[in-house]
Write a protein that holds these residues in place. Structure first.
Motif, PDB file in Angstrom:
ATOM      1  N   GLU A 171      -8.321 -12.158 -57.129  1.00 41.07           N
ATOM      2  CA  GLU A 171      -7.018 -12.841 -57.137  1.00 41.07           C
ATOM      3  C   GLU A 171      -7.194 -14.333 -57.354  1.00 41.07           C
ATOM      4  N   HIS A 172      -8.197 -14.932 -56.734  1.00 36.82           N
ATOM      5  CA  HIS A 172      -8.462 -16.354 -56.963  1.00 36.82           C
ATOM      6  C   HIS A 172      -8.746 -16.616 -58.439  1.00 36.82           C
ATOM      7  N   TRP A 173      -9.562 -15.769 -59.045  1.00 36.96           N
ATOM      8  CA  TRP A 173      -9.869 -15.956 -60.459  1.00 36.96           C
ATOM      9  C   TRP A 173      -8.622 -15.802 -61.323  1.00 36.96           C
ATOM     10  N   ARG A 174      -7.769 -14.861 -60.951  1.00 41.15           N
ATOM     11  CA  ARG A 174      -6.536 -14.668 -61.731  1.00 41.15           C
ATOM     12  C   ARG A 174      -5.661 -15.910 -61.675  1.00 41.15           C
ATOM     13  N   GLN A 175      -5.513 -16.467 -60.487  1.00 44.72           N
ATOM     14  CA  GLN A 175      -4.706 -17.674 -60.345  1.00 44.72           C
ATOM     15  C   GLN A 175      -5.367 -18.863 -61.041  1.00 44.72           C
ATOM     16  N   ALA A 176      -6.682 -18.964 -60.936  1.00 45.88           N
ATOM     17  CA  ALA A 176      -7.398 -20.060 -61.586  1.00 45.88           C
ATOM     18  C   ALA A 176      -7.252 -19.987 -63.106  1.00 45.88           C
ATOM     19  N   THR A 177      -7.234 -18.765 -63.654  1.00 44.10           N
ATOM     20  CA  THR A 177      -7.084 -18.612 -65.096  1.00 44.10           C
ATOM     21  C   THR A 177      -5.719 -19.090 -65.574  1.00 44.10           C
ATOM     22  N   LEU A 178      -4.681 -18.862 -64.774  1.00 48.91           N
ATOM     23  CA  LEU A 178      -3.352 -19.379 -65.123  1.00 48.91           C
ATOM     24  C   LEU A 178      -3.373 -20.900 -65.219  1.00 48.91           C
ATOM     25  N   ILE A 179      -4.046 -21.536 -64.269  1.00 45.87           N
ATOM     26  CA  ILE A 179      -4.111 -22.996 -64.275  1.00 45.87           C
ATOM     27  C   ILE A 179      -4.989 -23.490 -65.425  1.00 45.87           C
ATOM     28  N   TRP A 180      -6.104 -22.814 -65.658  1.00 44.94           N
ATOM     29  CA  TRP A 180      -6.987 -23.148 -66.772  1.00 44.94           C
ATOM     30  C   TRP A 180      -6.215 -23.139 -68.094  1.00 44.94           C
ATOM     31  N   ASP A 181      -5.447 -22.107 -68.325  1.00 47.51           N
ATOM     32  CA  ASP A 181      -4.669 -22.010 -69.567  1.00 47.51           C
ATOM     33  C   ASP A 181      -3.614 -23.112 -69.641  1.00 47.51           C
ATOM     34  N   TYR A 236      -1.237 -22.667 -57.987  1.00 50.89           N
ATOM     35  CA  TYR A 236      -1.744 -23.878 -57.321  1.00 50.89           C
ATOM     36  C   TYR A 236      -1.632 -23.747 -55.805  1.00 50.89           C
ATOM     37  N   GLU A 237      -0.487 -23.283 -55.330  1.00 46.16           N
ATOM     38  CA  GLU A 237      -0.278 -23.138 -53.890  1.00 46.16           C
ATOM     39  C   GLU A 237      -1.201 -22.068 -53.303  1.00 46.16           C
ATOM     40  N   VAL A 238      -1.394 -20.982 -54.029  1.00 43.07           N
ATOM     41  CA  VAL A 238      -2.297 -19.921 -53.561  1.00 43.07           C
ATOM     42  C   VAL A 238      -3.706 -20.466 -53.385  1.00 43.07           C
ATOM     43  N   LEU A 239      -4.182 -21.204 -54.369  1.00 37.85           N
ATOM     44  CA  LEU A 239      -5.550 -21.710 -54.309  1.00 37.85           C
ATOM     45  C   LEU A 239      -5.702 -22.816 -53.265  1.00 37.85           C
ATOM     46  N   LEU A 240      -4.677 -23.604 -53.079  1.00 35.92           N
ATOM     47  CA  LEU A 240      -4.729 -24.601 -51.997  1.00 35.92           C
ATOM     48  C   LEU A 240      -4.866 -23.918 -50.643  1.00 35.92           C
ATOM     49  N   ARG A 241      -4.057 -22.889 -50.434  1.00 44.13           N
ATOM     50  CA  ARG A 241      -4.126 -22.181 -49.147  1.00 44.13           C
ATOM     51  C   ARG A 241      -5.478 -21.505 -48.951  1.00 44.13           C
ATOM     52  N   ALA A 242      -6.121 -21.163 -50.057  1.00 48.28           N
ATOM     53  CA  ALA A 242      -7.421 -20.506 -49.981  1.00 48.28           C
ATOM     54  C   ALA A 242      -8.572 -21.496 -49.785  1.00 48.28           C
ATOM     55  N   GLY A 243      -8.250 -22.785 -49.765  1.00 46.80           N
ATOM     56  CA  GLY A 243      -9.273 -23.785 -49.463  1.00 46.80           C
ATOM     57  C   GLY A 243      -9.930 -24.447 -50.659  1.00 46.80           C
ATOM     58  N   PHE A 244      -9.345 -24.296 -51.831  1.00 47.00           N
ATOM     59  CA  PHE A 244      -9.913 -24.962 -53.009  1.00 47.00           C
ATOM     60  C   PHE A 244      -9.325 -26.372 -53.123  1.00 47.00           C
ATOM     61  N   ASP A 245      -9.773 -27.253 -52.277  1.00 46.88           N
ATOM     62  CA  ASP A 245      -9.118 -28.557 -52.113  1.00 46.88           C
ATOM     63  C   ASP A 245     -10.090 -29.728 -52.098  1.00 46.88           C
ATOM     64  N   ARG A 246     -11.313 -29.520 -52.567  1.00 50.61           N
ATOM     65  CA  ARG A 246     -12.301 -30.592 -52.474  1.00 50.61           C
ATOM     66  C   ARG A 246     -12.077 -31.706 -53.484  1.00 50.61           C
ATOM     67  N   ARG A 247     -11.230 -31.489 -54.497  1.00 51.78           N
ATOM     68  CA  ARG A 247     -11.011 -32.509 -55.527  1.00 51.78           C
ATOM     69  C   ARG A 247      -9.591 -33.084 -55.476  1.00 51.78           C
ATOM     70  N   LEU A 248      -8.934 -32.950 -54.335  1.00 56.65           N
ATOM     71  CA  LEU A 248      -7.593 -33.493 -54.201  1.00 56.65           C
ATOM     72  C   LEU A 248      -7.634 -35.001 -54.051  1.00 56.65           C
ATOM     73  N   LEU A 249      -6.521 -35.631 -54.446  1.00 54.74           N
ATOM     74  CA  LEU A 249      -6.366 -37.060 -54.209  1.00 54.74           C
ATOM     75  C   LEU A 249      -6.409 -37.338 -52.702  1.00 54.74           C
ATOM     76  N   THR A 250      -6.984 -38.462 -52.347  1.00 52.97           N
ATOM     77  CA  THR A 250      -6.972 -38.887 -50.953  1.00 52.97           C
ATOM     78  C   THR A 250      -5.986 -40.027 -50.803  1.00 52.97           C
ATOM     79  N   SER A 251      -5.199 -39.994 -49.756  1.00 50.53           N
ATOM     80  CA  SER A 251      -4.168 -41.028 -49.574  1.00 50.53           C
ATOM     81  C   SER A 251      -4.779 -42.284 -48.991  1.00 50.53           C
TER      82      SER A 251
END
Length: 222
Positions: A11-21, A207-222
Motif C-alpha cells: 500500500e505504501h508503494w501504491r501511494q508513493a507511485t501516485l505521488i511519483w507520477d 500524501y496523508e497516508v504516507l505521513l501517517r505511516a512515518g515517511f516524514d524525514r524530509r519535511l520542512l522544519t518550522s
C-alpha cells in the motif's frame, strides 16, 4: 534490504507511485535556448543532461548547486562541480557548460542561473529544466514564479519508481523525499517561493497516508 525498507508495504508503494507520477510534468521534450541541470544527490541528472545535449536539444548548459546535508559527503566540491565533471566525461564540450556553484535551494538554482546567463550575454526565451524525476513539478513551479517570462520545459531521466529506488538503494529515503517534495509544492506558494499547482484529491490522500505511516524525514522544519 534494510529494516526500513522491509517496513514498506504494498500500500505504501501504491501511494508513493501516485505521488511519483504527480511530480512529473510529462512535458514533450523539444529544443530550448538553454538547459539548467539542477543540483542534487542524483548524478543521473548530469548523465541525462549530457544525453539531451548530444540529442541537440540545447547549445548552453548550466549546472547549478553548492551543497546540502544530503550531498556534502557524496559531492564534497559541490553538486555543480561534480555534475560538470561527469558531463565532461560523457563528451559534453567544456565551452558549453556554465558553472553556478553557490545555490543551496531550488529558488537559488533558478535565480542564480538566470543571473549567470545574463552575465554571459545569454537571454533565453526557453529553458529546459533537468532534474530528479520527482523534482520536476517543484522546479517548474519555482521557475514560473521567479522567471515567468521564459518558457520552462521540464525533463528528467525516464525511470519508473522501482528503477529509481534500485538506483538509489534506499526505498524509505526515496519515499521520504517524494513526501517532502510534495509538501513543498503545497506550501511554497504561500511563502512566495513558487506558483500554486493543483494537487488532485487522490494525490493529497496518498500524501496523508504516507505521513501517517512515518515517511516524514524530509519535511520542512518550522
Amino acid at each position: 534490504m534494510g529494516d526500513d525498507e522491509q517496513a514498506i508495504t504494498e500500500e505504501h508503494w501504491r501511494q508513493a507511485t501516485l505521488i511519483w507520477d504527480y511530480h512529473q510534468m510529462h512535458h514533450a521534450l523539444r529544443p530550448c535556448d538553454v538547459a539548467i541541470g539542477l543540483g542534487s544527490h542524483d548524478l543521473g541528472v548530469a548523465a541525462f543532461s549530457a544525453h539531451l545535449y548530444h540529442a541537440g536539444l540545447f547549445p548552453h548548459l548550466v549546472f547549478t548547486g553548492g551543497n546540502s546535508p544530503t550531498t556534502a559527503a557524496r559531492f564534497p566540491r559541490g553538486e555543480a562541480v561534480h555534475f560538470r565533471e561527469h558531463a565532461l566525461k560523457l563528451g559534453v564540450p567544456d565551452e558549453v557548460i556554465l558553472l553556478e556553484p553557490n545555490a543551496t535551494n531550488t529558488g537559488h538554482n533558478i535565480a542564480l542561473s538566470r543571473q549567470l546567463l545574463a552575465e554571459a550575454g545569454i537571454h533565453p526565451r526557453s529553458v529546459l529544466l533537468i532534474s530528479k524525476p520527482y523534482m520536476e513539478r517543484r522546479s517548474f513551479a519555482t521557475a514560473r514564479k521567479l522567471w515567468p517570462e521564459v518558457d520552462a520545459v521540464c525533463a528528467s531521466e525516464p525511470l519508473e519508481l522501482d528503477d529509481y529506488v534500485k538506483a538509489i538503494g534506499d526505498g524509505k529515503l526515496v519515499i521520504d523525499m517524494l513526501v517532502g517534495d510534495l509538501q513543498r509544492v503545497i506550501e511554497y506558494p504561500r511563502l512566495g517561493f513558487a506558483v500554486a499547482q493543483d494537487v488532485p484529491e487522490v494525490v493529497h490522500a496518498a500524501y496523508e497516508v504516507l505521513l501517517r505511516a512515518g515517511f516524514d524525514r524530509r519535511l520542512l522544519t518550522s
